[in-house]
Design an enzyme around this catalytic site. Structure first.
Site, short mmCIF file in Angstrom:
data_model
loop_
_atom_site.label_atom_id
_atom_site.label_comp_id
_atom_site.label_asym_id
_atom_site.label_seq_id
_atom_site.Cartn_x
_atom_site.Cartn_y
_atom_site.Cartn_z
N TYR A 1 0.83 -1.21 0.00
CA TYR A 1 0.00 0.00 0.00
C TYR A 1 0.86 1.26 0.00
O TYR A 1 1.88 1.32 0.67
CB TYR A 1 -0.91 0.04 1.24
CG TYR A 1 -1.78 1.27 1.26
CD1 TYR A 1 -2.96 1.30 0.54
CD2 TYR A 1 -1.40 2.42 1.96
CE1 TYR A 1 -3.75 2.44 0.52
CE2 TYR A 1 -2.19 3.56 1.94
CZ TYR A 1 -3.37 3.55 1.22
OH TYR A 1 -4.15 4.69 1.20
N TRP B 1 1.27 5.62 -1.81
CA TRP B 1 0.94 6.62 -2.84
C TRP B 1 1.97 6.72 -3.95
O TRP B 1 1.69 7.23 -5.02
CB TRP B 1 0.77 7.98 -2.17
CG TRP B 1 -0.63 8.24 -1.80
CD1 TRP B 1 -1.42 7.46 -0.99
CD2 TRP B 1 -1.45 9.33 -2.25
NE1 TRP B 1 -2.67 8.02 -0.90
CE2 TRP B 1 -2.71 9.16 -1.65
CE3 TRP B 1 -1.23 10.43 -3.06
CZ2 TRP B 1 -3.77 10.05 -1.87
CZ3 TRP B 1 -2.27 11.31 -3.27
CH2 TRP B 1 -3.52 11.12 -2.69
N1 LIG Z 1 -1.12 18.68 2.43
C1 LIG Z 1 -1.58 17.42 2.41
N2 LIG Z 1 -2.84 17.17 1.96
C2 LIG Z 1 -3.31 15.89 1.94
C3 LIG Z 1 -2.52 14.80 2.34
C4 LIG Z 1 -1.20 15.09 2.82
O1 LIG Z 1 -0.45 14.18 3.22
N3 LIG Z 1 -0.78 16.39 2.84
N4 LIG Z 1 -3.02 13.52 2.26
C5 LIG Z 1 -4.14 13.28 1.35
C6 LIG Z 1 -4.80 12.01 1.65
S1 LIG Z 1 -4.02 10.57 1.20
C7 LIG Z 1 -6.03 11.93 2.18
S2 LIG Z 1 -6.79 10.42 2.38
C8 LIG Z 1 -6.78 13.12 2.57
C9 LIG Z 1 -7.41 12.92 3.94
O2 LIG Z 1 -8.38 13.87 4.17
P1 LIG Z 1 -9.03 13.94 5.63
O3 LIG Z 1 -9.20 12.60 6.17
O4 LIG Z 1 -10.25 14.77 5.52
O5 LIG Z 1 -7.89 14.75 6.38
P2 LIG Z 1 -7.43 14.99 7.88
O6 LIG Z 1 -6.44 16.09 7.76
O7 LIG Z 1 -7.03 13.73 8.53
O8 LIG Z 1 -8.72 15.50 8.62
C10 LIG Z 1 -9.36 16.72 8.32
C11 LIG Z 1 -9.78 17.39 9.60
O9 LIG Z 1 -10.75 16.60 10.27
C12 LIG Z 1 -10.75 17.02 11.62
N5 LIG Z 1 -11.18 15.96 12.51
C13 LIG Z 1 -10.42 14.96 13.02
N6 LIG Z 1 -11.16 14.18 13.84
C14 LIG Z 1 -12.41 14.70 13.83
C15 LIG Z 1 -13.64 14.33 14.48
O10 LIG Z 1 -13.74 13.37 15.22
N7 LIG Z 1 -14.72 15.12 14.22
C16 LIG Z 1 -14.67 16.19 13.40
N8 LIG Z 1 -15.79 16.89 13.19
N9 LIG Z 1 -13.51 16.57 12.79
C17 LIG Z 1 -12.41 15.82 13.00
C18 LIG Z 1 -9.34 17.43 11.95
O11 LIG Z 1 -9.37 18.66 12.66
C19 LIG Z 1 -8.66 17.51 10.61
O12 LIG Z 1 -7.90 18.69 10.44
O13 LIG Z 1 -5.92 14.24 2.62
C20 LIG Z 1 -5.17 14.40 1.43
N10 LIG Z 1 -4.56 15.71 1.47
N1 LIG Z 2 -2.09 8.55 12.27
C1 LIG Z 2 -2.49 8.59 11.00
N2 LIG Z 2 -1.90 7.81 10.10
C2 LIG Z 2 -2.28 7.85 8.81
C3 LIG Z 2 -3.30 8.73 8.39
C4 LIG Z 2 -3.92 9.56 9.38
O1 LIG Z 2 -4.84 10.36 9.09
N3 LIG Z 2 -3.47 9.48 10.67
N4 LIG Z 2 -3.66 8.79 7.08
C5 LIG Z 2 -3.46 7.59 6.28
C6 LIG Z 2 -3.67 7.80 4.86
S1 LIG Z 2 -5.19 8.46 4.40
C7 LIG Z 2 -2.77 7.43 3.91
S2 LIG Z 2 -3.20 7.55 2.25
C8 LIG Z 2 -1.45 6.86 4.26
C9 LIG Z 2 -0.32 7.29 3.32
O2 LIG Z 2 0.76 6.45 3.46
P1 LIG Z 2 1.84 6.21 2.30
O3 LIG Z 2 1.20 6.35 0.96
O4 LIG Z 2 2.53 4.93 2.60
O5 LIG Z 2 2.81 7.45 2.54
P2 LIG Z 2 3.88 8.12 1.58
O6 LIG Z 2 4.82 8.86 2.47
O7 LIG Z 2 3.20 8.90 0.52
O8 LIG Z 2 4.63 6.88 0.97
C10 LIG Z 2 4.91 6.72 -0.37
C11 LIG Z 2 6.36 6.25 -0.51
O9 LIG Z 2 6.63 5.97 -1.88
C12 LIG Z 2 7.93 6.43 -2.19
N5 LIG Z 2 7.99 6.64 -3.64
C13 LIG Z 2 7.67 7.74 -4.35
N6 LIG Z 2 7.82 7.51 -5.66
C14 LIG Z 2 8.23 6.25 -5.79
C15 LIG Z 2 8.56 5.43 -6.91
O10 LIG Z 2 8.44 5.83 -8.06
N7 LIG Z 2 8.95 4.16 -6.66
C16 LIG Z 2 9.05 3.66 -5.40
N8 LIG Z 2 9.44 2.41 -5.26
N9 LIG Z 2 8.76 4.43 -4.32
C17 LIG Z 2 8.36 5.69 -4.52
C18 LIG Z 2 8.10 7.68 -1.39
O11 LIG Z 2 9.47 7.96 -1.20
C19 LIG Z 2 7.35 7.34 -0.10
O12 LIG Z 2 8.21 6.85 0.89
O13 LIG Z 2 -1.14 7.21 5.62
C20 LIG Z 2 -2.16 6.84 6.54
N10 LIG Z 2 -1.68 7.02 7.90
MO LIG Z 3 -5.21 8.77 2.11
#
Ligand SMILES: Nc1nc2c(c(=O)[nH]1)N[C@H]1C(S)=C(S)[C@@H](COP(=O)(O)OP(=O)(O)OC[C@H]3O[C@@H](n4cnc5c(=O)[nH]c(N)nc54)[C@H](O)[C@@H]3O)O[C@H]1N2
Ligand SMILES: Nc1nc2c(c(=O)[nH]1)N[C@H]1C(S)=C(S)[C@@H](COP(=O)(O)OP(=O)(O)OC[C@H]3O[C@@H](n4cnc5c(=O)[nH]c(N)nc54)[C@H](O)[C@@H]3O)O[C@H]1N2
Ligand SMILES: [Mo]
Length: 790
Positions: free
Chosen positions: A111, A113
């Site tokens: 898993y 990104w």
């Molecule tokens: N800059 C940046 N943007 C991203 C990402 C990133 O790594 N960096 N990751 C991307 C990815 S993979 C995903 S899946 C999305 C995730 O998108 P989300 O899941 O929506 O993102 P979060 O930042 O975890 O949460 C958004 C807000 O929800 C609020 N929140 C947390 N718990 C609760 C609760 O129990 N109740 C309520 N009402 N609010 C709560 C928090 O204050 C938080 O700031 O974001 C994407 N966007």
């Molecule tokens: N506590 C907490 N944990 C969370 C979340 C949260 O809200 N709270 N959010 C979750 C969510 S929504 C998500 S989506 C996950 C994200 O978790 P991940 O998707 O595992 O996080 P990334 O850091 O984007 O990891 C991608 C990795 O791929 C590598 N990479 C980039 N390009 C390439 C390539 O071309 N080839 C190879 N082999 N590698 C490459 C990058 O260096 C990086 O280390 O985290 C989750 N974890």
């Molecule tokens: Mo995500």
């Protein structure tokens, strides 16, 4: 020679300045009115000291192979080897595991990104390679909306609410009078779109809406989950949203405001839900006074909001974060039920949606087209685990879990293959993951950088970054398709994932199945042409590959007619039924009810989180920790450079603390604290802030895991990865999604000398011949540890 090359990333398209084959700068794509600040870090990240230069093998594994002491992962130094040696070792180990244990002993979920390009998408490459090799145990669902994507098909028939097309922003901006945004609409998150984007659109729509809406309500523990836009802040207690949703429903029922006609025509089971709301906890039911106590909001405000939601055009959106917590199915289930009672689903700018503050493309008006996709072939192993059950898989072979009406039994995993993801970023309870990580005999990782996961692998293969190869960047919710042209030659000895797998496939005799005789450009052409043919059949005329590649991009027309999700169903529920058993919105689902899960019954229910204010653990750990997405990076990517680095305090990840909570602990702005609970501890730098409610602390995810004693589970993380604190329990038996956001902690001043950080430099290397003796009793500690965990 100087020039620019158009390219793309999950944080947007950009132009790479190149001079004599060297990267000079990165500039935003000129068509993007709101480019992401993350672009600034890319240049330094490209050749940062943590870039992996050569293939490397962990010393213990090089000496003892699959009999190595796996407890040494993260502690052993690495030995740099040639590509041939590394590939021979990896191929031989894959062949051994297949021969001795079968493909069911290979875990290839992988898993993560990786990068925006659709061909070099590493996880897809892993899948294709391992499928050609006879299959592997896979992962299904995601960390983003793992609970929602299992729940929603049961109650609304499919996952259009998540994958789109969703109700357009245009429809909301033009029609919605009250926008109720759970988790707010953080612009920080909408920097990102999976597959990249040519334009960032959310801010513009939000501004337009704010100009005419009556009310925008940010229901969130954090004030700045909506920024730069006038709105009301309802500082709800985390995990309490279902209580608020039930109370809003309660007011509608007791005041006769529920839309009976809509409920009768378009839903099933609403009577059972109404019974629950009105009498599920004694005579008062789940009323506003009850919810006010749980949410720490005012009861009259809740009642008044309920009345306004029916009196005006209203739209409810829940961010994905809400379901990434204990019983995370419930706020989504309850919100659908409430929206049905309000009766505006399918009306212009009315009803419900998810994730409008989670990702850029949600609600973006894009014509439907097929995005290029690398086919993965079929997996001969018929077992896939819900993505967040990875530690369970490794720790509990032979055990069975419930999942969406089925039972899954974990096999014994010998080999883990990971490319393009970072479990030491994304998974919860990293100390538990570290113990689980000792179980497999061999771990192979492709990485661009020395992430915490690469440091805990046995064979590390250096991957190119997206700048070093050709690809196609696109997302079904963005109007631009970008020809991501190679800007610079591969860094050091790095190879792209496809070339790595091709070389392994040759060694393993499956090259033809894996490559089908194609090189990179042949694949790009084929993927593009396949997608073009289906898109053209759907009425969209895309140019052929030569033209696309030469132009460098395709801009699709914006869809003018604003789309309202389920408008067709609303107009004709009999003729255009949903794909649920009843054809309607299932406020009571007989299917879910039939599974008999106490943790997810047939209709929405109130379940306080396992880790919750009232729980026993709250005595010792009184602060609710929110681990949200980082403003300063994408997950763990680019943590060691740019705005992520400048945000750190003494090198540690910031933690925001309310002034009252800081004062009680005598903590000043900039203080270094230990954040801890029974699962683990990390350091962080205090930012005192009024932008969060008292009792809540907030740390973004993504600081590279940097334990003081690498390889020793439980050791203090010196850097500030909050996943040492989060718990690793499935949301419920229905979806087994991640529940990271339910987490209690305590913080205290850290007065000892600050431990050094090691994550900014590569891990220690050692050269052959080794002078000290080899580690003894391989595997012994590992086996003892495994027995303890069972
Ligand atoms: N800059 C940046 N943007 C991203 C990402 C990133 O790594 N960096 N990751 C991307 C990815 S993979 C995903 S899946 C999305 C995730 O998108 P989300 O899941 O929506 O993102 P979060 O930042 O975890 O949460 C958004 C807000 O929800 C609020 N929140 C947390 N718990 C609760 C609760 O129990 N109740 C309520 N009402 N609010 C709560 C928090 O204050 C938080 O700031 O974001 C994407 N966007
Ligand atoms: N506590 C907490 N944990 C969370 C979340 C949260 O809200 N709270 N959010 C979750 C969510 S929504 C998500 S989506 C996950 C994200 O978790 P991940 O998707 O595992 O996080 P990334 O850091 O984007 O990891 C991608 C990795 O791929 C590598 N990479 C980039 N390009 C390439 C390539 O071309 N080839 C190879 N082999 N590698 C490459 C990058 O260096 C990086 O280390 O985290 C989750 N974890
Ligand atoms: Mo995500």
């Amino acid at each position: 020679m100087a020039g620019t090359v158009l390219h793309s990333s999950h944080w947007g398209a950009f132009r790479v300045g190149v001079e004599n084959g060297r990267l000079t700068d990165i500039q935003p794509f000129e068509r993007d009115a709101d480019p992401s600040a993350l672009l600034a870090g890319m240049k330094d990240y490209f050749d940062h000291p943590t870039r992996i230069r050569r293939p490397a093998v962990r010393r213990g594994w090089l000496e003892n192979g699959p009999d190595s002491d796996t407890a040494k992962r993260g502690a052993d130094p690495f030995v740099e080897v040639s590509w041939d040696e590394a590939l021979d070792l990896a191929a031989a180990e894959l062949a051994r595991v297949k021969r001795e244990h079968g493909n069911r002993a290979i875990f290839g979920g992988s898993y993560g990104w990786s990068s925006a390009g659709r061909f070099h998408h590493a996880k897809t490459q892993v899948k294709r390679f391992l499928n050609a090799f006879g299959g592997c145990v896979e992962q299904v669902n995601n960390y983003s909306f793992g609970a929602a994507m299992v729940l929603l098909p049961h109650i609304v028939g499919d996952n259009r609410f998540l994958y789109g097309p969703t109700t357009h922003w245009r429809a909301i901006a033009k029609n919605t009078e009250i926008l109720l945004a759970f988790g707010g609409l953080p612009g920080r998150n909408t920097q990102i779109e999976s597959g990249g984007c040519g334009e960032h659109v959310q801010k513009r729509w939000l501004r337009e809406l704010a100009g005419r809406a009556r009310r925008i309500v940010n229901v969130s523990p954090l004030r700045d989950d909506i920024e730069e836009t006038a709105c009301e802040w309802w500082p709800i207690c985390p995990g309490a949203d279902t209580a608020l949703l039930l109370a809003l429903a309660h007011t509608l029922l007791t005041e006769g405001l529920a839309d009976r006609a809509f409920l009768e025509r378009c839903t099933t089971g609403h009577e059972r839900f109404a019974d629950y709301v009105l009498s599920g906890r004694g005579a008062a039911g789940f009323d506003a006074e009850w919810a006010a106590g749980i949410c720490e909001l005012a009861a009259p405000d809740i009642r008044e909001l309920a009345r306004q939601l029916v009196a005006h055009r209203s739209f409810i959106t829940l961010n994905w974060s809400l379901q990434r917590s204990d019983y995370g199915e419930q706020p989504y289930f309850a919100a659908v039920a409430l929206a049905a009672m309000i009766g505006q689903i399918g009306l212009p700018g009315g009803g419900i949606g998810f994730g409008y503050g989670s990702m850029n493309g949600i609600g973006n008006a894009v014509p439907r087209f097929r995005t290029p996709l690398l086919p993965t072939g079929t997996n001969a192993v018929d077992l896939a685990i819900p993505v967040a059950r990875v530690s369970d898989l490794l720790l509990r072979p032979g055990e069975t879990i419930a999942y969406n009406g089925r039972e899954l039994t974990f096999p014994e995993i010998q080999l883990v293959y990971w490319a393009g993801g970072n479990p030491y970023h994304h998974h919860q309870d990293l100390n538990r993951l570290q113990r689980a990580w000792q179980a497999p005999r061999s771990i192979i990782v492709h990485e661009t950088h020395w992430t915490a996961t690469a440091r805990r692998a046995d064979i590390v293969l250096p991957a190119t970054t997206t700048l070093e190869r050709n690809d196609i960047g696109t997302s079904s919710s963005d109007r631009f398709m970008i020809a991501m042209k190679q800007a610079v030659p591969p860094f050091a000895e790095a190879r792209d994932d496809y070339s790595i797998f091709r070389a392994l496939a040759e060694r393993l005799g499956v090259a033809e199945a894996f490559t089908e005789g194609h090189d990179e450009m042949a694949w790009l052409r084929r993927l593009y042409e396949d997608a073009r043919t289906s898109s053209n059949a759907g009425g969209l005329a895309l140019p052929d590959f030569e033209h696309f590649w030469e132009q460098g991009l395709i801009e699709l027309p914006a869809t003018e007619a604003p789309f309202n999700l389920l408008a067709d169903f609303r107009a004709d529920p009999e003729g255009r039924p949903l794909a649920t058993p009843s054809g309607r919105i299932e406020i009571f689902s007989a299917t879910i009810d039939g599974f008999g899960y106490a943790d997810c019954p047939g209709h929405p229910v109130w379940r306080p989180a396992r880790e919750w204010r009232g729980a026993a653990a709250a005595q010792r750990y009184p602060l609710h920790l929110i681990t949200n997405q980082p403003r300063t990076r994408l997950h763990g990517q680019m943590d060691v450079v740019g705005i992520s680095q400048t945000s750190k305090i003494d090198g540690r990840e910031p933690i925001r603390v309310h002034p009252a909570d800081a004062a009680r602990r005598n903590l000043k702005d900039g203080a270094i604290v230990r954040v801890f609970n029974d699962r683990g501890a990390c350091l962080a730098g205090v930012v005192v802030s009024q932008d969060l409610r008292p009792g809540v602390v907030q740390m973004a995810t993504g600081a590279w895991f940097d334990p003081v004693h690498p390889g020793v589970p439980g050791s203090l993380d010196a850097h500030g990865n909050p996943n040492v604190l989060t718990h690793d329990i499935g949301t419920s038996s229905l979806s087994q999604g991640p529940s990271a956001l339910s987490c209690l902690v305590e913080i205290e001043a850290f007065n000892a000398p600050l431990p050094e950080l090691s994550i900014g430099a590569p891990p220690p290397f050692i050269e052959r011949p080794f002078r000290e003796p080899a580690p003894t009793a391989p595997g012994l500690r590992n086996n003892l540890q495994r027995r303890k965990d069972r």
